[in-house]
Design a protein around this motif. Structure first.
Motif, PDB file in Angstrom:
ATOM      1  N   ASP A 406      13.250 -22.745  19.524  1.00  0.00           N
ATOM      2  CA  ASP A 406      12.009 -23.115  18.839  1.00  0.00           C
ATOM      3  C   ASP A 406      10.974 -23.527  19.871  1.00  0.00           C
ATOM      4  N   MET A 407       9.781 -22.967  19.754  1.00  0.00           N
ATOM      5  CA  MET A 407       8.674 -23.322  20.637  1.00  0.00           C
ATOM      6  C   MET A 407       7.494 -23.759  19.791  1.00  0.00           C
ATOM      7  N   THR A 408       7.058 -24.984  20.020  1.00  0.00           N
ATOM      8  CA  THR A 408       5.934 -25.549  19.280  1.00  0.00           C
ATOM      9  C   THR A 408       4.805 -25.876  20.249  1.00  0.00           C
ATOM     10  N   PHE A 409       3.599 -25.527  19.859  1.00  0.00           N
ATOM     11  CA  PHE A 409       2.430 -25.800  20.705  1.00  0.00           C
ATOM     12  C   PHE A 409       1.268 -26.235  19.828  1.00  0.00           C
ATOM     13  N   VAL A 410       0.513 -27.201  20.311  1.00  0.00           N
ATOM     14  CA  VAL A 410      -0.717 -27.598  19.636  1.00  0.00           C
ATOM     15  C   VAL A 410      -1.780 -27.845  20.696  1.00  0.00           C
ATOM     16  N   GLY A 411      -2.964 -27.383  20.438  1.00  0.00           N
ATOM     17  CA  GLY A 411      -4.085 -27.608  21.349  1.00  0.00           C
ATOM     18  C   GLY A 411      -5.359 -27.777  20.556  1.00  0.00           C
ATOM     19  N   GLY A 431     -15.691 -34.544  14.606  1.00  0.00           N
ATOM     20  CA  GLY A 431     -15.427 -33.146  14.292  1.00  0.00           C
ATOM     21  C   GLY A 431     -14.545 -32.537  15.362  1.00  0.00           C
ATOM     22  N   GLY A 432     -13.876 -31.470  15.001  1.00  0.00           N
ATOM     23  CA  GLY A 432     -13.027 -30.835  15.995  1.00  0.00           C
ATOM     24  C   GLY A 432     -12.331 -29.606  15.467  1.00  0.00           C
ATOM     25  N   ALA A 433     -11.552 -29.006  16.336  1.00  0.00           N
ATOM     26  CA  ALA A 433     -10.779 -27.819  16.002  1.00  0.00           C
ATOM     27  C   ALA A 433      -9.402 -27.948  16.626  1.00  0.00           C
ATOM     28  N   GLU A 434      -8.409 -27.338  15.968  1.00  0.00           N
ATOM     29  CA  GLU A 434      -7.034 -27.449  16.431  1.00  0.00           C
ATOM     30  C   GLU A 434      -6.299 -26.149  16.141  1.00  0.00           C
ATOM     31  N   TYR A 435      -5.376 -25.818  17.044  1.00  0.00           N
ATOM     32  CA  TYR A 435      -4.543 -24.634  16.857  1.00  0.00           C
ATOM     33  C   TYR A 435      -3.084 -25.039  16.985  1.00  0.00           C
ATOM     34  N   ASN A 436      -2.289 -24.664  15.995  1.00  0.00           N
ATOM     35  CA  ASN A 436      -0.853 -24.944  15.999  1.00  0.00           C
ATOM     36  C   ASN A 436      -0.078 -23.632  16.020  1.00  0.00           C
ATOM     37  N   TYR A 437       0.961 -23.622  16.854  1.00  0.00           N
ATOM     38  CA  TYR A 437       1.807 -22.436  16.986  1.00  0.00           C
ATOM     39  C   TYR A 437       3.264 -22.874  16.956  1.00  0.00           C
ATOM     40  N   ASP A 438       4.067 -22.167  16.176  1.00  0.00           N
ATOM     41  CA  ASP A 438       5.501 -22.457  16.126  1.00  0.00           C
ATOM     42  C   ASP A 438       6.261 -21.144  16.021  1.00  0.00           C
ATOM     43  N   VAL A 455       4.612 -19.048  13.179  1.00  0.00           N
ATOM     44  CA  VAL A 455       3.533 -19.672  12.404  1.00  0.00           C
ATOM     45  C   VAL A 455       2.328 -19.889  13.306  1.00  0.00           C
ATOM     46  N   HIS A 456       1.185 -19.457  12.832  1.00  0.00           N
ATOM     47  CA  HIS A 456      -0.093 -19.741  13.490  1.00  0.00           C
ATOM     48  C   HIS A 456      -0.972 -20.476  12.479  1.00  0.00           C
ATOM     49  N   ILE A 457      -1.504 -21.604  12.875  1.00  0.00           N
ATOM     50  CA  ILE A 457      -2.424 -22.346  12.005  1.00  0.00           C
ATOM     51  C   ILE A 457      -3.679 -22.678  12.805  1.00  0.00           C
TER      52      ILE A 457
END
Length: 766
Positions: A406-411, A431-438, A455-457
């Motif tokens: 499992d690889m999880t990333f958030v930036g 305000g902001g933006a975020e990217y999640n990857y699993d 998963v891409h969010i």
């Protein structure tokens, strides 16, 4: 992913350069501040109290004698702040001039109910708990020490609305429930970053050692638009320890579970900070071994064997007066095994659950703010990689081995701006933006079963909070685009805070959220335990699960002479729609059980949280209770047993539960604590195997009482030796009707986590 991290670091450099002209020179100015801090009540000097210039990265702490020294400071007008846990925050204006030294002293007044305690979980920016737009409860490191907690899971029970339960006799899987809702409805963060995936959430509560935790902030309900929409029941934010001064600590404890099985836990911490406090590193490590425990003597474990090691650090570098870079890394290596015949390979046992985890995680954060502190920018990235080898099987099954990666990333990035006045009062925009990857791959090759889930969010969030001492109005929303959902999801959040007087906080909160479909979760593990391997597929008509939540709270602070008190009343209501359910739909060509994830009708959860604190100079008492009602909108069938009617009541959700903690220091250096939890009667599923057919069991209630005593021996200057001992679950309030032998239902487990146990420990601190 490397490109994303590189881009984020480049942005940090660009923003640093853009604001470099506003930063004061780092050349020596010989503008200094010296002083001391005294306890207002006793007149004694206070050691290791934080002192800093507000709006800058410049700060220090008092030494062992209670004195501090800030040198070569930038010229100008600033606010000098004294802040630490257990004392009221004090701010003093100062004017710094080249070649001049100021003496600024503080008289610190105790604030043991944390009226001015700092929290970040309301809006990712530091604010006092009293003025936070959302209600945030805090578990500090002292609570973990008082309750003899070795991991995150051990300490979470001591907050209103929160309950940790053990769901498996074999592997020891634990989950946390907030306001009656199961674990997947709670978002778990590490330093405000969502790196807990569906895989690491299974065992993660026990894998986070207590000695890496500075505090845990718990926000019930959705609350803030800045955190993920999956924060339906609430948010648990684990704040790791930051280096503040040169220090070191080594500790060891031995707990005899049930009086005869050892649980050895060794921890080591060290903190190094440069003389100018521009760089520091905090290092932590834990080694834990727990022997398997068999309560009823049938040869099968109720608590599995555990061998875990954790190493990590958190460091910072103040790149300028108005910028700071923070880096965190941790490695968790864990082996656990439950069932019977633990000395044999797992496929030679009648029942075996064995997992080996190797987890590497870390994060990088860059903070930048303007000289007037109106503009704040936070750029962050976190990642966690998990490698797991496993065996979940019964009847000496050679095919039940598996492997999971499992690889999880958030930036992301977050920008905040403080308005002197926006429309009708001061405000803060965020305000902001975020990217999640699993990316998860789970394989059981012996059953030709492979789950691959990526998963891409992508998310954007905005909120604005109008606030003054009496009022705050927070309106926010986030937009999430999940690759498993064909449309973007809009989730609004709103909060109102009213302080009719400074010591009374009234809050109202509304939030909406959603859970996206996923193939992997704990349902898969539970099915595999029974010796049947399941393949879970998603219904083509599956919709996202969504929620609407409302809460009302009143928070009162009152001082009665030398006694400080705090009382909290909170009502909550959550409406769940399209809830996920698993239904059996047959078997495939390999005789694997086929399960389909579908939408159910929904559920409603409502209740009241109560909490009270009372603090006197040498004693502290805190207690909380939750009264709730958790019901499905329509009766749900869970068994093929025709004698069982469809059930509206949610399983494993007691209508009443609570806790209390107390600490007493009648003489200097001696501390005694008494803590406990209460779990009311609840309805529990009991699957056939050891018993002839499925049943619904109504459990008895449990009261788990613990005691601990500790004494500190001064050894040399700042070196202290602490010796402690105690008893957990004094009355041995423990489940007495476990299933036995190889046909047992391993999920039929409830009540306190361990039987009556005895512990002794020591700790050397510098």
């Amino acid at each position: 992913m490397n490109k994303i991290i590189t881009l984020i670091l480049c942005l940090c450099c660009v923003f640093t350069t853009a604001w470099a002209d506003d930063a004061p020179t780092l050349n020596p100015s010989d503008a200094n501040i010296v002083g001391h801090i005294l306890d207002k009540k006793t007149g004694e000097h206070l050691s290791f109290i934080n002192v800093f210039l507000k709006g800058t990265t410049i700060g220090t702490s008092t030494d062992a004698t209670g004195h501090y020294y800030l040198k070569n400071l930038p010229e100008g007008k600033y606010t000098l702040v004294m802040k630490t846990l257990g004392f009221k925050t004090i701010e003093k204006p100062v004017t710094l001039k080249k070649g001049k030294t100021l003496e600024v002293n503080f008289d610190a007044e105790e604030d043991l109910v944390a009226l001015d305690g700092v929290v970040v979980s309301a809006n990712r920016n530091e604010t006092t708990r009293r003025l936070a737009p959302s209600l945030v409860n805090v578990l500090d490191s002292k609570t973990f020490e008082t309750t003899h907690a070795t991991s995150l899971a051990d300490g979470l029970n001591f907050q209103p609305g929160v309950r940790v339960e053990n769901n498996c006799q074999n592997c020891g899987f634990q989950q946390v429930r907030i306001n009656g809702l199961e674990g997947p409805y709670t978002q778990i963060l590490v330093d405000s970053r969502p790196i807990f995936s569906a895989l690491t959430g299974v065992y993660g509560l026990e894998q986070i050692p207590a000695n890496m935790i500075e505090r845990v902030e718990i926000m019930r309900g959705g609350g803030s638009a800045l955190f993920g929409s999956s924060a339906i029941a609430g948010t648990i934010n684990i704040i790791t320890k930051e280096p503040l001064r040169n220090s070191a600590q080594i500790a060891h404890s031995l707990t005899m579970i049930g009086g005869d099985r050892p649980d050895n836990n060794t921890t080591i911490n060290a903190s190094l900070v440069t003389d100018d406090h521009k760089a520091g590193i905090y290092m932590f490590g834990q080694n834990r071994y727990r022997g398997a425990y068999d309560h009823d003597g049938d040869g099968f474990t109720e608590l599995g064997k555990l061998n875990a090691r954790t190493l990590g650090f958190r460091s910072y570098l103040k790149t300028s007066t108005y910028s700071k870079l923070t880096f965190e890394y941790h490695n968790i290596n864990e082996y656990r095994r439950g069932g019977n015949l633990l000395d044999l390979p797992p496929h030679e046992a009648d029942i075996a659950e064995q997992t080996e985890h190797n987890i590497n995680g870390g994060g990088l954060k860059f903070d930048l703010f303007s000289k007037d502190y109106k503009h704040r920018l936070n750029v962050y990235t976190s990642a966690q990689h998990t490698q797991r080898s496993s065996y979940y099987g019964a009847d000496k099954n050679p095919n039940a081995y598996g492997s999971t990666t499992d690889m999880t990333f958030v930036g992301g990035a977050q920008y905040s701006y403080e308005w002197d006045k926006c429309l009708f009062m001061p405000a803060e925009f965020t305000g902001g933006a975020e990217y999640n990857y699993d990316d998860l791959q789970d394989k059981m090759l012996g059953y030709h079963r492979t789950i691959e889930q990526t998963v891409h969010i992508g998310s954007v969030f905005l909120q604005n909070e109008w606030k003054n001492e009496k009022w705050s109005f927070l309106v926010g929303a986030r937009m999430d685009k999940h690759n498993l959902i064909d449309h973007a999801i809009f989730s609004p959040r709103a909060n109102v805070r009213f302080n009719p007087i400074s010591d009374v906080n009234l809050r109202m909160s509304y939030s909406s959220g959603f859970r996206a479909p996923q193939a992997f979760d704990e349902d898969l593990h539970i099915t595999a335990v029974g010796g049947d391997v399941a393949i879970i597929q998603i219904s083509p008509d599956l919709k996202e699960e969504n929620s609407q939540s409302v809460s009302l709270s009143a928070d009162f602070y009152r001082r009665f002479g030398p006694v400080q008190t705090n009382f909290l009343v909170e009502g909550f209501y959550t409406d769940l729609r399209n809830v996920f359910i698993l239904e059996e739909i047959g078997r495939d060509n390999d005789n694997n059980l086929l399960m389909e994830r579908r939408n159910g009708k929904g559920a409603r959860v409502m209740g009241i949280n109560l909490e009270a604190k009372a603090v006197y100079s040498w004693m502290q008492i805190q207690a909380g209770a939750t009264i709730q009602r958790s019901r499905y909108k329509e009766p749900e069938s869970w068994s093929e047993n025709k004698n069982l009617e469809p059930q509206k009541k949610m399983f494993r959700s007691p209508d009443v539960y609570g806790y209390f903690t107390s600490s007493f220091t009648p003489v200097k250096r001696f501390t005694a604590s008494l803590t406990g939890t209460y779990t009311g009667s609840m309805l529990v599923q009991h699957l056939a195997g050891y018993i002839p057919e499925d049943r619904e069991e109504k459990t008895k209630d449990f009261f788990d009482l613990n005691v601990k005593v500790a004494y500190d021996f001064p050894l040399y200057q700042s070196v202290t030796l602490q010796v402690n001992a105690g008893v957990q679950n004094i009355f041995n309030s423990y489940q007495d009707d476990f299933d036995k032998y190889e046909k047992r239902d391993a999920g039929y487990i409830y009540g306190p986590g361990i039987p009556r146990s005895y512990f002794i420990g020591c700790k050397i601190s510098y």
